[in-house]
Enzyme design. Structure first.
Site, PDB file in Angstrom:
ATOM      1  N   GLY A 196     -20.362 -43.629  -3.024  1.00 54.40           N
ATOM      2  CA  GLY A 196     -20.724 -43.197  -4.932  1.00 54.40           C
ATOM      3  C   GLY A 196     -21.274 -43.757  -5.707  1.00 54.40           C
ATOM      4  O   GLY A 196     -22.874 -43.649  -6.101  1.00 54.40           O
ATOM      5  N   THR A 197     -21.914 -45.464  -5.184  1.00 52.56           N
ATOM      6  CA  THR A 197     -22.551 -46.251  -6.001  1.00 52.56           C
ATOM      7  C   THR A 197     -23.917 -46.001  -4.914  1.00 52.56           C
ATOM      8  O   THR A 197     -25.014 -46.031  -6.251  1.00 52.56           O
ATOM      9  CB  THR A 197     -22.546 -47.877  -5.299  1.00 52.56           C
ATOM     10  OG1 THR A 197     -20.433 -48.212  -5.042  1.00 52.56           O
ATOM     11  CG2 THR A 197     -23.083 -48.956  -5.643  1.00 52.56           C
ATOM     12  N   ASN A 254     -13.419 -43.256 -14.705  1.00 49.23           N
ATOM     13  CA  ASN A 254     -12.642 -43.748 -13.396  1.00 49.23           C
ATOM     14  C   ASN A 254     -10.825 -44.303 -14.441  1.00 49.23           C
ATOM     15  O   ASN A 254     -10.139 -44.938 -14.004  1.00 49.23           O
ATOM     16  CB  ASN A 254     -13.092 -44.426 -12.072  1.00 49.23           C
ATOM     17  CG  ASN A 254     -13.977 -44.959 -13.148  1.00 49.23           C
ATOM     18  OD1 ASN A 254     -14.944 -45.085 -13.617  1.00 49.23           O
ATOM     19  ND2 ASN A 254     -13.788 -46.536 -12.773  1.00 49.23           N
ATOM     20  N   GLN A 283     -14.534 -38.913  -9.593  1.00 45.20           N
ATOM     21  CA  GLN A 283     -12.924 -39.495 -10.053  1.00 45.20           C
ATOM     22  C   GLN A 283     -12.848 -37.684  -9.720  1.00 45.20           C
ATOM     23  O   GLN A 283     -11.483 -37.267 -10.225  1.00 45.20           O
ATOM     24  CB  GLN A 283     -12.269 -40.147 -11.139  1.00 45.20           C
ATOM     25  CG  GLN A 283     -13.013 -41.106 -10.834  1.00 45.20           C
ATOM     26  CD  GLN A 283     -12.046 -41.664  -9.918  1.00 45.20           C
ATOM     27  OE1 GLN A 283     -11.136 -41.431  -9.437  1.00 45.20           O
ATOM     28  NE2 GLN A 283     -12.128 -43.362  -9.450  1.00 45.20           N
ATOM     29  N   SER A 341     -18.036 -39.509  -3.406  1.00 52.58           N
ATOM     30  CA  SER A 341     -17.417 -40.649  -2.678  1.00 52.58           C
ATOM     31  C   SER A 341     -15.912 -40.150  -1.592  1.00 52.58           C
ATOM     32  O   SER A 341     -14.931 -39.409  -2.328  1.00 52.58           O
ATOM     33  CB  SER A 341     -16.950 -41.705  -3.913  1.00 52.58           C
ATOM     34  OG  SER A 341     -16.878 -42.931  -2.860  1.00 52.58           O
ATOM     35  N   ALA A 342     -15.913 -40.227  -0.738  1.00 54.65           N
ATOM     36  CA  ALA A 342     -15.074 -40.253   0.026  1.00 54.65           C
ATOM     37  C   ALA A 342     -13.878 -40.975  -0.055  1.00 54.65           C
ATOM     38  O   ALA A 342     -12.315 -39.790   0.229  1.00 54.65           O
ATOM     39  CB  ALA A 342     -15.710 -39.906   1.769  1.00 54.65           C
ATOM     40  N   HIS A 343     -13.781 -41.966  -0.549  1.00 56.11           N
ATOM     41  CA  HIS A 343     -12.512 -42.794  -0.078  1.00 56.11           C
ATOM     42  C   HIS A 343     -11.754 -42.389  -1.376  1.00 56.11           C
ATOM     43  O   HIS A 343     -10.744 -42.896  -1.224  1.00 56.11           O
ATOM     44  CB  HIS A 343     -13.065 -44.295   0.023  1.00 56.11           C
ATOM     45  CG  HIS A 343     -13.765 -44.785  -1.074  1.00 56.11           C
ATOM     46  ND1 HIS A 343     -12.643 -45.769  -2.250  1.00 56.11           N
ATOM     47  CD2 HIS A 343     -14.465 -44.632  -1.462  1.00 56.11           C
ATOM     48  CE1 HIS A 343     -13.371 -46.452  -2.516  1.00 56.11           C
ATOM     49  NE2 HIS A 343     -14.368 -45.538  -2.298  1.00 56.11           N
ATOM     50  N   THR A 395     -29.959 -43.694  10.313  1.00 48.81           N
ATOM     51  CA  THR A 395     -29.341 -43.124  11.436  1.00 48.81           C
ATOM     52  C   THR A 395     -27.758 -43.060  10.564  1.00 48.81           C
ATOM     53  O   THR A 395     -27.117 -43.636  10.419  1.00 48.81           O
ATOM     54  CB  THR A 395     -28.777 -43.875  12.643  1.00 48.81           C
ATOM     55  OG1 THR A 395     -30.057 -44.094  13.196  1.00 48.81           O
ATOM     56  CG2 THR A 395     -27.870 -42.978  13.371  1.00 48.81           C
ATOM     57  N   CYS A 404     -13.220 -52.421  -9.990  1.00 50.83           N
ATOM     58  CA  CYS A 404     -13.927 -53.902  -9.890  1.00 50.83           C
ATOM     59  C   CYS A 404     -14.668 -55.183 -11.196  1.00 50.83           C
ATOM     60  O   CYS A 404     -14.388 -55.834 -11.108  1.00 50.83           O
ATOM     61  CB  CYS A 404     -15.575 -52.515 -10.156  1.00 50.83           C
ATOM     62  SG  CYS A 404     -15.486 -51.393  -8.665  1.00 50.83           S
TER      63      CYS A 404
HETATM   64  N1  PLP Z   1     -18.117 -43.914  -9.634  1.00 55.38           N
HETATM   65  C1  PLP Z   1     -16.885 -44.110  -9.999  1.00 55.38           C
HETATM   66  C2  PLP Z   1     -16.473 -43.171 -11.143  1.00 55.38           C
HETATM   67  C3  PLP Z   1     -16.130 -44.554  -9.408  1.00 55.38           C
HETATM   68  O1  PLP Z   1     -14.403 -44.767 -10.028  1.00 55.38           O
HETATM   69  C4  PLP Z   1     -16.267 -45.533  -8.311  1.00 55.38           C
HETATM   70  C5  PLP Z   1     -15.931 -45.896  -7.601  1.00 55.38           C
HETATM   71  O2  PLP Z   1     -14.744 -47.242  -8.286  1.00 55.38           O
HETATM   72  C6  PLP Z   1     -17.630 -45.521  -8.651  1.00 55.38           C
HETATM   73  C7  PLP Z   1     -18.713 -44.041  -8.540  1.00 55.38           C
HETATM   74  C8  PLP Z   1     -18.315 -46.447  -7.141  1.00 55.38           C
HETATM   75  O3  PLP Z   1     -17.791 -45.585  -5.414  1.00 55.38           O
HETATM   76  P1  PLP Z   1     -17.982 -46.530  -3.955  1.00 55.38           P
HETATM   77  O4  PLP Z   1     -17.251 -46.658  -4.102  1.00 55.38           O
HETATM   78  O5  PLP Z   1     -17.676 -44.896  -2.859  1.00 55.38           O
HETATM   79  O6  PLP Z   1     -19.452 -46.912  -4.044  1.00 55.38           O
END
Ligand code: PLP
Length: 388
Positions: free
Chosen positions: A71-72, A151, A179, A199-201, A237, A325
């Site tokens: 996601g970042t 989030n 989210q 974001s997959a996780h 890759t 975070c």
């Molecule tokens: N955006 C939101 C709303 C999130 O909750 C998060 C992760 O906490 C991210 C972005 C960042 O995603 P990633 O952990 O895959 O970098």
């Protein structure tokens, strides 16, 4: 002691089916998708299959999906990619004060380099007013970025309405849907977005992989230069096992989307009601109904979030205060402050985010344990005398 994980907004456990789907791509099917031989083509086929699944889940075309490291990266790519590709048109970006750090920090980066950032207010539930967006647009505006759901407090933003305004003004709209994708229905056409982040996780996939949806025709410069992967939009890759994992996670999410959202909403409401009945001076943060099915965020007066989290952890219950975070620092969450909470209320916040493996017993356990923890902490707090 049974551990109860209630922090799915931070990360989700990787689904067993996802792990199973990924494994062959570490071993037998280890090829590089750029290789033209059979190993390469096998890996390429798996990447393209995952791309199709991701695209289908959000109503996009597969060529509009770019795989990223999460996601970042996707947020950074959307923001900086649009900013630098459209510099000649303008330098103005509109966003909200509750965005994830991936966005707020990328905005600060651009601000130092001559871009102008308008950060709109939100109401006490965390909602952006689409009319504020409309008023903020100038002839220099190139991008609007409002997350699909917070989030932290779980509020779902009126992205579709903002999208109509953006479209009328000819301005790109980006939404961080980390989210929401896999949790509630997300369709890029219904939301009127040009860029969307996954974001997959956060949806039972592996960490370190995500996707950026880019509507066909959107002007975007690449941030990563090198080989021709991802149609030259993101060199490097491909992380084949992780991309396959994301594809599987998306497939599983699609299968039980509505049912799981209903189940979690029921647990969420039971938790909110139970907490309100058992703990006085507790306040729900975020919108009462327009919120993620799995999110409960409360502020408990005269009890510190960190202390509640640690005490709950001793009882095997894992939750967070603020976002994952920011919880490592003692800074109050910027998103909670934007809703108008005082620093004390923000410090006294707890976020429960429910997931697939949770059930009613887990909620009952929280309701059994938390009131005692709050009473103990309040007994030690000189400030709580007023309510004793
Ligand atoms: N955006 C939101 C709303 C999130 O909750 C998060 C992760 O906490 C991210 C972005 C960042 O995603 P990633 O952990 O895959 O970098």
């Amino acid at each position: 002691m049974k551990r109860i994980y209630l922090d799915h907004a931070a990360t989700t456990p990787t689904h067993a089916e996802v792990v199973k789907a990924m494994l062959p791509y570490f071993t037998d099917a280890f090829g590089n998708p750029s290789s033209i031989h059979s190993y390469g083509q096998e890996a390429k086929g798996a990447v393209e299959e995952a791309r199709t699944k991701v695209a289908e889940l959000i109503g996009a075309r597969s060529e509009e999906i770019i795989f990223t490291s999460g996601g970042t990266e996707a947020d950074n790519y959307a923001l900086k990619g649009v900013a630098y590709a459209n510099e000649r048109k303008g330098n103005h970006i509109i966003t909200s004060p509750i965005e994830h750090h991936a966005m707020t920090e990328a905005c600060k980066f651009l601000e130092k380099r001559g871009f102008r950032i308008t950060c709109l207010p939100v109401d006490r539930y965390g909602l952006v007013d689409p009319q504020d967006v409309k008023r903020a647009i100038t002839d220099k505006t190139i991008l609007i970025s409002v997350m699909h759901a917070s989030n932290e407090v779980g509020t779902i933003e009126p992205v579709d309405e903002i999208g109509k305004i953006a479209r009328e003004a000819g301005v790109y709209l980006h939404s961080d849907a980390v989210q929401t994708v896999g949790h509630i229905p997300v369709n890029v056409d219904e939301l009127n977005v040009d860029l969307l982040v996954i974001s997959a996780h956060k949806l039972y996939g592996p960490k370190g992989v995500g996707a950026l949806y880019v509507r066909k025709g959107t002007r975007l410069v690449s941030l990563m230069h090198g080989g021709g992967q991802e149609k030259k939009r993101r060199a490097g890759t491909e992380n084949v096992p992780a991309i396959v994992g994301l594809g599987k996670a998306v497939e599983l999410a699609r299968h039980d989307l509505g049912e799981e959202a209903r189940r979690l909403s029921y647990l969420r409401d039971k938790l909110v009601k139970g907490l309100g009945e058992r703990i006085d001076h507790i306040h729900l943060n975020g919108h009462p109904s327009q919120r993620l099915p799995n999110n409960v965020n409360v502020s408990v007066d005269f009890a510190e979030g960190e202390s509640m989290v640690l005490n709950l952890d001793l009882e095997g219950i894992c939750v967070s205060t603020g976002s994952a975070c920011s919880s490592a620092s003692l800074e109050p969450s910027h998103a909670l402050l934007a809703l108008g909470l005082s620093p004390e209320q923000a410090h006294g916040s707890l976020r429960f985010s429910l997931g697939r493996e949770n059930n009613e017993e887990d909620v009952e356990r929280v309701l059994e344990i938390l009131p005692g923890i709050v009473a103990k902490l309040r007994a030690m707090s000189p400030l709580s005398k007023s309510i004793r």
